[in-house]
Design a protein around this motif. Structure first.
Motif, PDB file in Angstrom:
ATOM      1  N   ASP A   1      25.088  38.242 -76.865  1.00 64.86           N
ATOM      2  CA  ASP A   1      25.065  38.871 -75.473  1.00 64.86           C
ATOM      3  C   ASP A   1      25.454  37.824 -74.404  1.00 64.86           C
ATOM      4  N   ARG A   2      25.824  36.813 -74.536  1.00 65.41           N
ATOM      5  CA  ARG A   2      26.473  35.822 -73.555  1.00 65.41           C
ATOM      6  C   ARG A   2      25.359  35.491 -72.513  1.00 65.41           C
ATOM      7  N   LYS A   3      24.035  35.490 -72.937  1.00 65.28           N
ATOM      8  CA  LYS A   3      22.848  35.324 -72.013  1.00 65.28           C
ATOM      9  C   LYS A   3      23.140  33.521 -72.281  1.00 65.28           C
ATOM     10  N   SER A   4      22.446  32.840 -70.922  1.00 66.02           N
ATOM     11  CA  SER A   4      22.485  31.231 -71.052  1.00 66.02           C
ATOM     12  C   SER A   4      20.896  30.995 -71.446  1.00 66.02           C
ATOM     13  N   ILE A   5      20.892  29.695 -72.092  1.00 60.26           N
ATOM     14  CA  ILE A   5      19.668  29.302 -72.326  1.00 60.26           C
ATOM     15  C   ILE A   5      18.968  28.413 -71.210  1.00 60.26           C
ATOM     16  N   SER A   6      17.735  28.670 -70.352  1.00 53.68           N
ATOM     17  CA  SER A   6      16.919  27.693 -69.855  1.00 53.68           C
ATOM     18  C   SER A   6      16.045  26.863 -70.413  1.00 53.68           C
ATOM     19  N   ALA A   7      15.749  25.608 -70.062  1.00 54.82           N
ATOM     20  CA  ALA A   7      15.021  24.695 -70.462  1.00 54.82           C
ATOM     21  C   ALA A   7      14.232  23.753 -69.268  1.00 54.82           C
ATOM     22  N   TYR A   8      13.276  23.352 -69.579  1.00 52.83           N
ATOM     23  CA  TYR A   8      12.674  22.488 -68.698  1.00 52.83           C
ATOM     24  C   TYR A   8      11.661  21.472 -69.516  1.00 52.83           C
ATOM     25  N   THR A   9      11.436  20.245 -69.050  1.00 52.94           N
ATOM     26  CA  THR A   9      10.555  19.479 -69.823  1.00 52.94           C
ATOM     27  C   THR A   9       9.620  18.677 -68.485  1.00 52.94           C
ATOM     28  N   ILE A  10       8.446  18.855 -68.540  1.00 54.41           N
ATOM     29  CA  ILE A  10       7.675  18.306 -67.245  1.00 54.41           C
ATOM     30  C   ILE A  10       6.680  17.279 -67.615  1.00 54.41           C
ATOM     31  N   PHE A  11       6.760  16.222 -66.914  1.00 52.62           N
ATOM     32  CA  PHE A  11       5.953  14.876 -67.438  1.00 52.62           C
ATOM     33  C   PHE A  11       4.996  14.777 -66.148  1.00 52.62           C
ATOM     34  N   LEU A  12       3.850  14.421 -66.702  1.00 57.25           N
ATOM     35  CA  LEU A  12       2.668  14.019 -65.741  1.00 57.25           C
ATOM     36  C   LEU A  12       2.451  12.300 -65.970  1.00 57.25           C
ATOM     37  N   GLY A  13       3.060  11.500 -65.198  1.00 61.16           N
ATOM     38  CA  GLY A  13       2.855  10.028 -65.185  1.00 61.16           C
ATOM     39  C   GLY A  13       3.504   9.564 -66.618  1.00 61.16           C
ATOM     40  N   GLY A  14       4.663  10.131 -66.858  1.00 62.17           N
ATOM     41  CA  GLY A  14       5.422   9.623 -67.975  1.00 62.17           C
ATOM     42  C   GLY A  14       5.070  10.314 -69.331  1.00 62.17           C
ATOM     43  N   ASN A  15       4.214  11.514 -69.275  1.00 60.32           N
ATOM     44  CA  ASN A  15       3.590  12.101 -70.280  1.00 60.32           C
ATOM     45  C   ASN A  15       3.876  13.382 -70.463  1.00 60.32           C
ATOM     46  N   LEU A  16       4.571  14.084 -71.506  1.00 60.47           N
ATOM     47  CA  LEU A  16       4.914  15.357 -71.528  1.00 60.47           C
ATOM     48  C   LEU A  16       3.756  16.145 -71.479  1.00 60.47           C
ATOM     49  N   ILE A  17       3.620  17.185 -70.602  1.00 60.72           N
ATOM     50  CA  ILE A  17       2.678  18.212 -70.721  1.00 60.72           C
ATOM     51  C   ILE A  17       3.069  19.665 -70.617  1.00 60.72           C
ATOM     52  N   SER A  18       4.479  19.741 -70.381  1.00 58.23           N
ATOM     53  CA  SER A  18       4.694  21.364 -70.406  1.00 58.23           C
ATOM     54  C   SER A  18       6.217  21.093 -70.795  1.00 58.23           C
ATOM     55  N   TRP A  19       6.852  22.411 -71.644  1.00 57.71           N
ATOM     56  CA  TRP A  19       8.185  22.209 -71.956  1.00 57.71           C
ATOM     57  C   TRP A  19       8.671  23.780 -72.062  1.00 57.71           C
ATOM     58  N   LEU A  20       9.943  24.098 -72.105  1.00 53.57           N
ATOM     59  CA  LEU A  20      10.479  25.391 -72.326  1.00 53.57           C
ATOM     60  C   LEU A  20      11.840  25.418 -73.034  1.00 53.57           C
ATOM     61  N   SER A  21      11.764  26.288 -73.882  1.00 51.53           N
ATOM     62  CA  SER A  21      13.106  26.481 -74.244  1.00 51.53           C
ATOM     63  C   SER A  21      13.394  28.037 -74.359  1.00 51.53           C
ATOM     64  N   LYS A  22      14.115  28.845 -73.348  1.00 49.77           N
ATOM     65  CA  LYS A  22      14.269  30.136 -73.600  1.00 49.77           C
ATOM     66  C   LYS A  22      15.381  30.879 -72.889  1.00 49.77           C
ATOM     67  N   LYS A  23      15.728  32.055 -73.689  1.00 51.49           N
ATOM     68  CA  LYS A  23      17.036  32.978 -73.117  1.00 51.49           C
ATOM     69  C   LYS A  23      16.713  33.488 -71.738  1.00 51.49           C
ATOM     70  N   GLN A  24      17.623  33.279 -70.903  1.00 49.16           N
ATOM     71  CA  GLN A  24      17.563  33.824 -69.666  1.00 49.16           C
ATOM     72  C   GLN A  24      17.486  35.501 -69.678  1.00 49.16           C
ATOM     73  N   ASP A  25      16.836  36.181 -68.758  1.00 51.39           N
ATOM     74  CA  ASP A  25      16.668  37.436 -68.829  1.00 51.39           C
ATOM     75  C   ASP A  25      18.000  38.354 -68.512  1.00 51.39           C
ATOM     76  N   THR A  26      18.883  37.864 -67.597  1.00 45.44           N
ATOM     77  CA  THR A  26      20.040  38.579 -67.261  1.00 45.44           C
ATOM     78  C   THR A  26      21.240  37.422 -67.614  1.00 45.44           C
ATOM     79  N   ILE A  27      22.169  37.960 -67.604  1.00 48.56           N
ATOM     80  CA  ILE A  27      23.513  37.078 -67.831  1.00 48.56           C
ATOM     81  C   ILE A  27      23.778  36.541 -66.382  1.00 48.56           C
ATOM     82  N   SER A  28      24.396  35.213 -66.463  1.00 50.63           N
ATOM     83  CA  SER A  28      24.618  34.609 -65.553  1.00 50.63           C
ATOM     84  C   SER A  28      26.155  34.531 -65.484  1.00 50.63           C
ATOM     85  N   LEU A  29      27.063  34.584 -64.466  1.00 51.56           N
ATOM     86  CA  LEU A  29      28.307  34.691 -64.187  1.00 51.56           C
ATOM     87  C   LEU A  29      29.026  33.228 -63.969  1.00 51.56           C
ATOM     88  N   SER A  30      28.085  32.364 -63.754  1.00 56.10           N
ATOM     89  CA  SER A  30      28.863  30.975 -63.627  1.00 56.10           C
ATOM     90  C   SER A  30      27.715  30.025 -64.293  1.00 56.10           C
TER      91      SER A  30
END
Length: 294
Positions: free
Chosen positions: A147-176
């Motif tokens: 479907d040519r959708k893109s993947i979004s990802a983030y990693t969030i650190f609190l004081g150098g410690n990983l507390i939240s992360w995400l790997s998910k396909k975007q809901d809509t198609i991006s044009l760039s």
């Protein structure tokens, strides 16, 4: 209520307390999962996916007969990602085929189990450091071949410690690629501000403590800092308003980072062995045996 002392095992999570840090893993759970799917004696590998990946929507198109087994495996792997963010991208890919898995999807899952077999004692290390919030945002433009959708990802650190992360396909198609990165940046900003709000309620940080978000896309970085809405960006105006509002309001600080240093890259695509191991270490995912020997 009864005080049972320090917590060491709960819902498959093993917690080890040291003088200045805490280590959390799911070693016993991983071993039991491998035994359940008869992969405890499988040949180990160093990465969960091949760097040059065949189109997951193509290959042996025969349907995998035992759909319940496939779903059970993917569900078990999802639970394992609680302490194993290095598995998130591959598990995200597999979870898209729960309805009608094919033979090649089952082979992908078995390869992932071979990686788990070689890294059962890996988990997340948490150290006592400052409470600064740093988020890494990334995306993989139009990476899904179907479907040519893109993947979004983030990693969030609190004081150098990983507390939240995400790997998910975007809901809509991006044009760039800029739009794909900007959508990922918006998602990261919302998560960072939510974490900051919780920490402020707990009196852990002050309102003027600015979270930092790092993005490796120059165009998305420029778009967030540019007060002029260009014609080509009108269709992402809502997201633009949100990120710029937080940026101008002094609620976040945006910084450009090289692609090789963007830790969230691990959650958007398969990487080479050296890059994967480096980013896995940067996430704070290490082996329990390495921790005990140090």
């Amino acid at each position: 209520m009864q005080d049972l002392g320090e917590m060491h095992y709960i819902l498959g999570l093993e917690i080890d307390f040291y003088e200045n840090h805490v280590f959390i893993c799911q070693s016993r759970y991983a071993h039991s999962m491998l035994k359940k799917f008869h992969m405890e004696n499988s040949k180990s590998i160093d990465t969960p996916m091949e760097q040059i990946v065949k189109d997951p929507n193509k290959g042996d198109e025969r349907s995998f007969e035992d759909i319940t087994l496939f779903r059970s495996l993917v569900g078990s792997l999802i639970w394992l990602t609680i302490t194993r963010p290095d598995l998130s991208f591959c598990v995200h890919k597999l979870s898209q085929f729960m309805q009608d898995p094919k033979i090649h999807h089952w082979k992908m899952a078995k390869r992932l189990l071979r990686y788990v077999s070689s890294s059962c004692d890996y988990g997340l290390l948490y150290k006592s450091e400052d409470l600064s919030i740093i988020g890494y945002s990334d995306s993989d433009f139009a990476s899904d071949k179907m479907d040519r959708k893109s993947i979004s990802a983030y990693t969030i650190f609190l004081g150098g410690n990983l507390i939240s992360w995400l790997s998910k396909k975007q809901d809509t198609i991006s044009l760039s690629s800029c739009e794909a990165e900007y959508k990922a940046l918006t998602t990261t900003t919302k998560e960072v501000l939510w974490i900051k709000g919780i920490l402020m309620e707990l009196k852990c940080i002050k309102e003027d403590d600015l979270p930092m978000i790092k993005c490796d896309n120059i165009s998305a970085h420029a778009l967030a800092n540019n007060p002029i809405f260009h014609a080509r960006s009108k269709h992402i105006e809502v997201a633009h308003h949100f990120v710029r509002e937080k940026l101008i309001g002094g609620e976040i600080y945006l910084e450009h980072v090289n692609s090789s240093s963007c830790i969230a890259d691990l959650l958007t695509k398969p990487l080479s062995k050296s890059a994967f191991i480096e980013h896995r270490s940067n996430l704070g995912v290490i082996s329990r045996s390495m921790l005990k020997s140090s």
